[in-house]
Design an enzyme around this catalytic site. Sequence first.
Site, PDB file in Angstrom:
ATOM      1  N   ASP A 294       5.258 105.705  30.061  1.00 39.04           N
ATOM      2  CA  ASP A 294       4.414 106.725  30.977  1.00 39.04           C
ATOM      3  C   ASP A 294       4.849 106.705  32.427  1.00 39.04           C
ATOM      4  O   ASP A 294       4.883 105.542  32.764  1.00 39.04           O
ATOM      5  CB  ASP A 294       2.966 106.685  30.631  1.00 39.04           C
ATOM      6  CG  ASP A 294       2.351 107.772  31.676  1.00 39.04           C
ATOM      7  OD1 ASP A 294       2.724 108.838  31.568  1.00 39.04           O
ATOM      8  OD2 ASP A 294       1.258 107.418  32.154  1.00 39.04           O
TER       9      ASP A 294
ATOM     10  N   ASP B 288       5.315 114.430  35.665  1.00 39.03           N
ATOM     11  CA  ASP B 288       4.431 113.589  34.834  1.00 39.03           C
ATOM     12  C   ASP B 288       4.814 113.853  33.084  1.00 39.03           C
ATOM     13  O   ASP B 288       4.936 114.937  32.738  1.00 39.03           O
ATOM     14  CB  ASP B 288       2.972 114.322  35.013  1.00 39.03           C
ATOM     15  CG  ASP B 288       1.799 113.629  34.121  1.00 39.03           C
ATOM     16  OD1 ASP B 288       2.366 112.129  33.548  1.00 39.03           O
ATOM     17  OD2 ASP B 288       0.602 113.925  34.026  1.00 39.03           O
TER      18      ASP B 288
END
Length: 501
Positions: free
Chosen positions: A380, A158
Amino acid sequence: MAPLAALLLLLLLAASSNAAALAKPLEYHSFAATPLSPHSYTAPAAAAADEDAFGGSLAAVAAGEEEPAVRFRVVHRDAFAVNATAAELLRHRLRRDRRRAARISKAAAGGAAANGTRAGGGGGVAAPVVSGLAQGSGEYFTKIGVGTPATPALMVLDTGSDVVWLQCAPCRRCYDQSGPVFDPRRSSSYGAVGCAAPLCRRLDSGGCDLRRRACLYQVAYGDGSVTAGDFATETLTFAGGARVARVALGCGHDNEGLFVAAAGLLGLGRGSLSFPTQISRRYGRSFSYCLVDRTSSSSSSSSGTGSSPGSRSSTVTFGPAAVAPSASASFTPMVRNPRMETFYYVQLVGISVGGARVPGVAESDLRLDPSSGHGGVIVDSGTSVTRLARPAYSALRDAFRGAAAGLRLAPGGFSLFDTCYDLGGRKVVKVPTVSMHFAGGAEAALPPENYLIPVDSRGTFCFAFAGTDGGVSIIGNIQQQGFRVVFDGDGQRVGFAPKGC
């Protein structure tokens, strides 16, 4: 009057020349309109041996050997689906996406932290024989070894989180995970972190067990999930044998929420406790990843046609090799948000449709305000759909609709998409090109599969962008597919290399 007539003639010629330039034909891609398969399927990775799915043994390299880079394969959570249809997986992915985007918007404006409590990233799910319909927000996973001897652990990757953590025995509260829970008492390389240690002070909200003089951590997520326990250091082993010693991580004895099956999370953010920052002395501050198109692989595997989904793999590379093979990449400077150090901000200056800049996509609507933390654009890995500030999105959508006037609009939209097309019965169609333009001259010319995606088995395809009023715009992983995205922390820049997988 002759000079005046000549001047008027010149003005008319200039105007006609400008009109001709404006009337330049739009640019189009040929797009194979392959709908989602209606059949339930079990993805190949769900039945594969762990080392097959993640690209090799976790056995360490021989003593004395130096590993110049850390490379490993990553797998999207849909690769572990069991008895699920592609449409079901998409609906659940979009639901996860809404929650993650909301959490990122809150964190970017300073409403959450990423290094101790109130972190903005997501926990995750997926492991062999785990339904793709489980909740949670992890999208990409890898298998690593934790401790000495190494205990295999399935970890969420992440870029929106910093802290590395995993579940640890003994458990006060632990959710079900794939494989054994790591027990630090059986590892010779486990090291506790003291309350006064500099590592402990890096936590946004670290605590202290006074009896044991042990540093404590807690990370809470926007969906109510939480992990808490001891902050420690440990050796991590990656496929191919690379070992990284003394990685600071949370050893969670109290974990609950929507993580479902993954052992923990490998934070790839910009903060001081993220994995890239921690290994920077040995490998530098750079890493890159390339994410393959998961929709096409699931469709081909369910229908029994097409190339093997294993023929191309999503990969992550740390070290000089992360930047070296990216000669074709175009780079844009990283932008810093002083209110949130975790996220990778870039300056998006415009978008083209059909080869023509969209006038309504204004740089001012996408610029970060460093004083408030509002606005800006981040790249992201865990968000699927690109979200743009509402005025910029509306202008982009309208430009695409105008350029795609030859396609039949489907009424009603789908989930968060408001622009969808009925391509049922059509094999190949022409769709306008879409390119994203960044500060410094960088450009990401998107393949059509990155912005027109199938949402059902009837031939409905949707324009895979959305608007947001949440402040921060997000470039999601659907738009990143097929690019090697380079996070060059040493050079403080982000690069996009097409066809990088």
